[in-house]
Write a protein that holds these residues in place. Structure first.
Motif, PDB file in Angstrom:
ATOM      1  N   UNK A   1       6.534 -11.875  -5.771  1.00 23.51           N
ATOM      2  CA  UNK A   1       5.094 -11.736  -5.581  1.00 23.51           C
ATOM      3  C   UNK A   1       4.680 -12.178  -4.185  1.00 23.51           C
ATOM      4  N   UNK A   2       5.276 -13.270  -3.692  1.00 25.03           N
ATOM      5  CA  UNK A   2       4.961 -13.736  -2.341  1.00 25.03           C
ATOM      6  C   UNK A   2       5.391 -12.706  -1.299  1.00 25.03           C
ATOM      7  N   UNK A   3       6.576 -12.138  -1.484  1.00 22.43           N
ATOM      8  CA  UNK A   3       7.055 -11.116  -0.540  1.00 22.43           C
ATOM      9  C   UNK A   3       6.107  -9.916  -0.538  1.00 22.43           C
ATOM     10  N   UNK A   4       5.722  -9.453  -1.716  1.00 17.02           N
ATOM     11  CA  UNK A   4       4.841  -8.286  -1.802  1.00 17.02           C
ATOM     12  C   UNK A   4       3.493  -8.563  -1.148  1.00 17.02           C
ATOM     13  N   UNK A   5       2.907  -9.728  -1.428  1.00 17.76           N
ATOM     14  CA  UNK A   5       1.607 -10.070  -0.849  1.00 17.76           C
ATOM     15  C   UNK A   5       1.705 -10.185   0.672  1.00 17.76           C
ATOM     16  N   UNK A   6       2.800 -10.790   1.155  1.00 17.45           N
ATOM     17  CA  UNK A   6       2.990 -10.929   2.606  1.00 17.45           C
ATOM     18  C   UNK A   6       3.096  -9.563   3.276  1.00 17.45           C
ATOM     19  N   UNK A   7       3.873  -8.667   2.694  1.00 13.23           N
ATOM     20  CA  UNK A   7       4.011  -7.313   3.246  1.00 13.23           C
ATOM     21  C   UNK A   7       2.682  -6.569   3.212  1.00 13.23           C
TER      22      UNK A   7
END
Length: 360
Positions: free
Chosen positions: A273-279
């Protein structure tokens, strides 16, 4: 062995059930509330110091078991340098979280403290030194393993902090991951008493907190949030356990092909979820550290679900990854498992996005 683990869980649980109402009363007297705003889900001012109980409850359970274990079985509770340094780092992270909950700290200060505490573990020799075939990589040198370890611990710490957006979510996902690590360490018998008792103590404190967090009522002063003191402590604990699980040291346990997949699986949902939000923020030219309402729990609630329904969906997703990866490990290499995990998560988010558009 089981009786000590169960004892640690029960002692910590009882401590949490006793301490949390005292924390609630303290927050009421000092008016220490998390105030609702346009970014937050809750509608009522709610105490935010629930995580203050985590470390004391865990430590109390650990010390009590430490006192009684040698009487029954001598030399069964080794406290090595890794566990000692972990507890030192946890004290620092816990303290920073309390300060942030009480007076507030900027993101840079918290980030620097996270890096400093994460560096303590490689300093005493605990760092990831093998990827077990992930992306075709096996043994890695220390000059790659040390910064990788620091990055992973800080990343997991922030992932748990950021996923703490609705009732029971960070606590539920952390309880699931802790249960997985507990079972894994017990299976291999690696410092079973030390790590298992630490994990069981944290699980007991989390269970007590989850009761007040999910079923308490703000108007009755029985509801509480964990705050940064809780989420940062949980994240650091899980980052340490993930590193300990992945380390390749034949003096402790055999080289295990699944060693990298286990922590990836147990922590996939909050970290993905953190990776997706960052991207998403990078693609839309937004500051990556700015808060928004684009996390998976926010998106699920925009489809019409309430908090508990969104929690159930995310928890079931995390359980599904454990079941799916357990089956995939029988037939596929780690690289392909991770690729399937990412593909499945992407499909889930596409489905959520379509449901959100249909709901508008």
């Amino acid at each position: 062995m089981i009786i000590y683990i169960l004892g640690a869980f029960l002692v910590s649980l009882i401590c949490g059930l006793v301490f949390t109402p005292l924390i609630l009363d303290f927050c009421k007297r000092k008016r220490l509330y998390d105030i609702p705003n346009e970014r937050k889900v809750h509608k009522n001012a709610t105490p935010r110091l629930g995580g203050i109980s985590f470390f004391p409850c865990m430590l109390t359970a650990f010390l009590i078991v430490l006192m009684f274990t040698p009487v029954v079985e001598a030399d069964t509770l080794p406290v090595n340098i890794w566990s000692a340094v972990f507890l030192m780092g946890l004290v620092v992270i816990y303290g920073v979280g309390i300060v942030d909950d009480l007076v507030g700290l900027n993101a840079t200060t918290k980030f620097l403290v996270q890096i400093a505490t994460a560096c303590l573990l490689p300093f005493v020799g605990l760092y990831i030194n093998n990827l077990y075939g992930l992306f075709g990589i096996y043994e890695i040198p220390y000059w790659i393993g040390i910064p990788l370890t620091v990055f992973i611990i800080v990343f997991i710490d922030n992932a748990i902090n950021l996923i703490d957006g609705i009732d029971g979510l960070a606590a539920g996902l952390s309880l699931l991951a802790l249960t997985g690590f507990l079972a894994y360490f017990m299976y291999y018998g690696v410092y079973v008493y030390t790590y298992s008792i630490i994990i069981a103590g944290m699980m007991g404190a989390l269970t007590a907190f989850a009761y007040f967090n999910m079923f308490g009522k703000a108007e009755r002063n029985t509801k509480i949030f964990m705050g940064d003191s809780g989420s940062l402590s949980l994240g650091f604990t899980l980052g340490f356990l993930a590193t300990k699980c992945a380390v390749d040291n034949t003096n402790i346990w055999p080289t295990r092909p699944e060693a990298i997949i286990v922590p990836l699986t147990l922590l996939f949902v909050p970290t993905a979820d953190v990776v997706r939000v960052t991207l998403f923020r990078l693609r839309h030219h937004k500051p990556i550290f700015d808060a928004d309402k684009n996390h998976i729990h926010h998106k699920l609630m925009r489809t019409g679900l309430n908090q508990h329904q969104a929690l159930a969906c995310i928890f079931l997703l995390a359980v599904w990854y454990i079941v799916m990866n357990g089956q995939l490990y029988m037939v596929l290499q780690p690289t392909f498992i991770v690729m399937i995990d990412i593909l499945f998560y992407s499909i889930v988010n596409i489905c959520i996005n379509k449901k959100m558009k249909a709901t508008l």
